[in-house]
Design a protein around this motif. Structure first.
Motif, short mmCIF file in Angstrom:
data_model
loop_
_atom_site.label_atom_id
_atom_site.label_comp_id
_atom_site.label_asym_id
_atom_site.label_seq_id
_atom_site.Cartn_x
_atom_site.Cartn_y
_atom_site.Cartn_z
N GLY A 163 0.80 -1.22 0.00
CA GLY A 163 0.00 0.00 0.00
C GLY A 163 0.83 1.26 0.00
O GLY A 163 0.31 2.35 0.25
N GLU A 164 2.13 1.15 -0.34
CA GLU A 164 3.02 2.30 -0.25
C GLU A 164 2.70 3.41 -1.25
O GLU A 164 3.00 4.58 -1.01
CB GLU A 164 4.49 1.87 -0.41
CG GLU A 164 4.87 1.30 -1.76
CD GLU A 164 4.62 -0.19 -1.85
OE1 GLU A 164 5.20 -0.81 -2.77
OE2 GLU A 164 3.86 -0.75 -1.04
N LEU A 165 2.06 3.04 -2.38
CA LEU A 165 1.71 4.08 -3.35
C LEU A 165 0.76 5.11 -2.76
O LEU A 165 0.79 6.29 -3.13
CB LEU A 165 1.08 3.44 -4.60
CG LEU A 165 2.00 2.57 -5.45
CD1 LEU A 165 1.24 2.00 -6.63
CD2 LEU A 165 3.23 3.34 -5.93
N ALA A 166 -0.06 4.66 -1.81
CA ALA A 166 -1.01 5.58 -1.17
C ALA A 166 -0.30 6.68 -0.40
O ALA A 166 -0.85 7.78 -0.20
CB ALA A 166 -1.93 4.81 -0.23
N LEU A 167 0.92 6.42 0.05
CA LEU A 167 1.66 7.43 0.80
C LEU A 167 2.13 8.56 -0.10
O LEU A 167 2.45 9.65 0.37
CB LEU A 167 2.88 6.80 1.49
CG LEU A 167 2.58 5.72 2.52
CD1 LEU A 167 3.85 5.30 3.23
CD2 LEU A 167 1.56 6.20 3.54
N LEU A 168 2.17 8.30 -1.40
CA LEU A 168 2.66 9.32 -2.32
C LEU A 168 1.54 10.10 -3.00
O LEU A 168 1.64 11.31 -3.15
CB LEU A 168 3.53 8.66 -3.39
CG LEU A 168 4.80 7.97 -2.89
CD1 LEU A 168 5.54 7.35 -4.07
CD2 LEU A 168 5.69 8.96 -2.17
N ASP A 169 0.48 9.39 -3.43
CA ASP A 169 -0.49 10.10 -4.25
C ASP A 169 -1.92 10.09 -3.72
O ASP A 169 -2.76 10.87 -4.18
CB ASP A 169 -0.48 9.55 -5.69
CG ASP A 169 -0.76 8.06 -5.77
OD1 ASP A 169 -1.30 7.49 -4.80
OD2 ASP A 169 -0.46 7.45 -6.81
N GLY A 170 -2.24 9.20 -2.79
CA GLY A 170 -3.60 9.17 -2.26
C GLY A 170 -4.63 8.75 -3.30
O GLY A 170 -5.84 8.94 -3.10
N GLU A 171 -4.18 8.17 -4.41
CA GLU A 171 -5.07 7.75 -5.48
C GLU A 171 -5.75 6.42 -5.13
O GLU A 171 -5.36 5.74 -4.18
CB GLU A 171 -4.29 7.62 -6.78
CG GLU A 171 -3.79 8.94 -7.36
CD GLU A 171 -4.92 9.84 -7.79
OE1 GLU A 171 -5.86 9.35 -8.45
OE2 GLU A 171 -4.88 11.04 -7.46
#
Length: 226
Positions: A81-89
């Motif tokens: 789930g690390e992508l959520a830390l960058l874009d909140g998409e």
């Protein structure tokens, strides 16, 4: 409770020490999920990263007609789930607990404030994302160009490398895996995966009993994937 020791096992946080480590530890929140429980769905708005303390989590893609592809299965010390830390998409995959699992969640807002004060963490995060891109590229390559036998062997070797425990009989993959799950990981039909699984059992390179896979001769099996 401090989660500092667990954090040091995670590549993007491994270089943190002292106060930084304890500060990040204090931002983590424990979560528990039952076997089969969905942690998040593809399309959900991403608000947090998760770290596995105990249990196992499957990361999957699913289609509208109910078909599923398992991209990977994660264990203690892994994060997702690390992508959520960058874009909140919206989430790009599903995440499902394969067994009762204890997780730690890190909210996006908390991590962004932590990152603003410690930009050196960005290098670790970029390295993790680079690894993710390489892994997805390898998955696409394998499922496009490799035959069924080689795909099965590569998946088994990867599971053994990531999760395997040495035993008197070889390398044991500790979490039980059904034939359907194994086929899903390989991008094969159940019949095809079962065919090659039985073949390597007959050859004495594997054992498969009650969902428990043991690589009896991992080095020889590795040559099968070359």
């Amino acid at each position: 409770m401090s989660y500092g020791q667990l954090l040091t096992q995670i590549p993007i946080f491994a270089h943190l020490q002292g106060e930084d480590l304890e500060h990040l530890s204090a931002l983590l929140r424990p979560r528990r999920y039952d076997k089969g429980e969905v942690i998040f769905h593809q399309g959900d708005i991403g608000t947090a990263l998760f770290i596995i303390r105990k249990g196992q989590v499957a990361i999957r893609l699913s289609s509208d007609d109910g078909k599923e592809v398992t991209l990977t299965m994660l264990d203690r010390g892994d994060f997702f789930g690390e992508l959520a830390l960058l874009d909140g998409e919206p989430r790009s995959t599903d995440a499902v607990a394969r067994e009762e699992s204890d997780l730690l969640s890190l909210q996006r807002e908390d991590f962004q404030r932590f990152l603003d004060a410690r930009p050196q963490v960005t290098k670790g995060l970029l390295a993790a994302l680079s690894h993710l891109v390489r892994r997805v590229t390898q998955l696409v390559h394998d499922r496009t160009f490799l035959d069924a036998r080689t795909r099965l062997v590569r998946v088994l070797l990867e599971l053994a490398e990531h999760q395997g425990k040495p035993s008197g009989e070889g390398v044991v993959i500790p979490h039980k895996i059904t034939q359907s799950e194994l086929a899903n990981l390989c991008g094969l039909t159940r019949e095809s995966a079962n065919k090659w699984l039985r073949f390597y059992v007959r050859e004495g390179l594997l054992s498969y009993e009650g969902g428990q896979i043991t690589l009896v001769q991992p080095e020889k099996l590795g040559r099968e994937a070359e």
